[in-house]
Design a protein around this motif. Structure first.
Motif: not given
Length: 113
Positions: A23-50
């Motif tokens: 964001w600070s570099m003013r890039i406004r189109n971004l693909v974030v590659e994540v190797d954790s399905l858990d992290a993706i689930g937490v961010v995209q679906q709000g799985l906040l249990g733990r």
């Protein structure tokens, strides 16, 4: 670390730091590659249990900015940058760095080679 992949908390911090830097570099189109399905689930679906809400809310707030961010899964073994940064961190004396000042505008050359 688990089989060379980052832990969930580390993945979430990495996502957050990457979003702030991008964001600070003013890039406004971004693909974030994540190797954790858990992290993706937490961010995209709000799985906040733990997971601490304090860690997830800033990520969601960043995603709600006026930009296009796509989060996609990449296998840990194929994530050369993450593996390279992990290797670099394990071979360097990072105790002299202040974490809030440790930002990269591009991947270190050691990571790309």
């Amino acid at each position: 670390m688990y089989w060379g992949c980052l832990t969930l908390d580390t993945e979430l911090w990495d996502i957050y730091e990457g979003l702030i830097t991008t964001w600070s570099m003013r890039i406004r189109n971004l693909v974030v590659e994540v190797d954790s399905l858990d992290a993706i689930g937490v961010v995209q679906q709000g799985l906040l249990g733990r997971i601490s809400l304090a860690l997830v809310r800033p990520i969601v707030d960043m995603l709600n900015h006026s930009w296009s961010v796509k989060i996609q899964h990449i296998f840990c073994e194929g994530n050369r940058l993450a593996r390279g940064m992990t290797k670099l961190a394990s071979t360097e004396d990072l105790s002299v760095f202040v974490p809030s000042e440790m930002r990269f505008t591009a991947p270190p050359l050691d990571v790309l080679n």
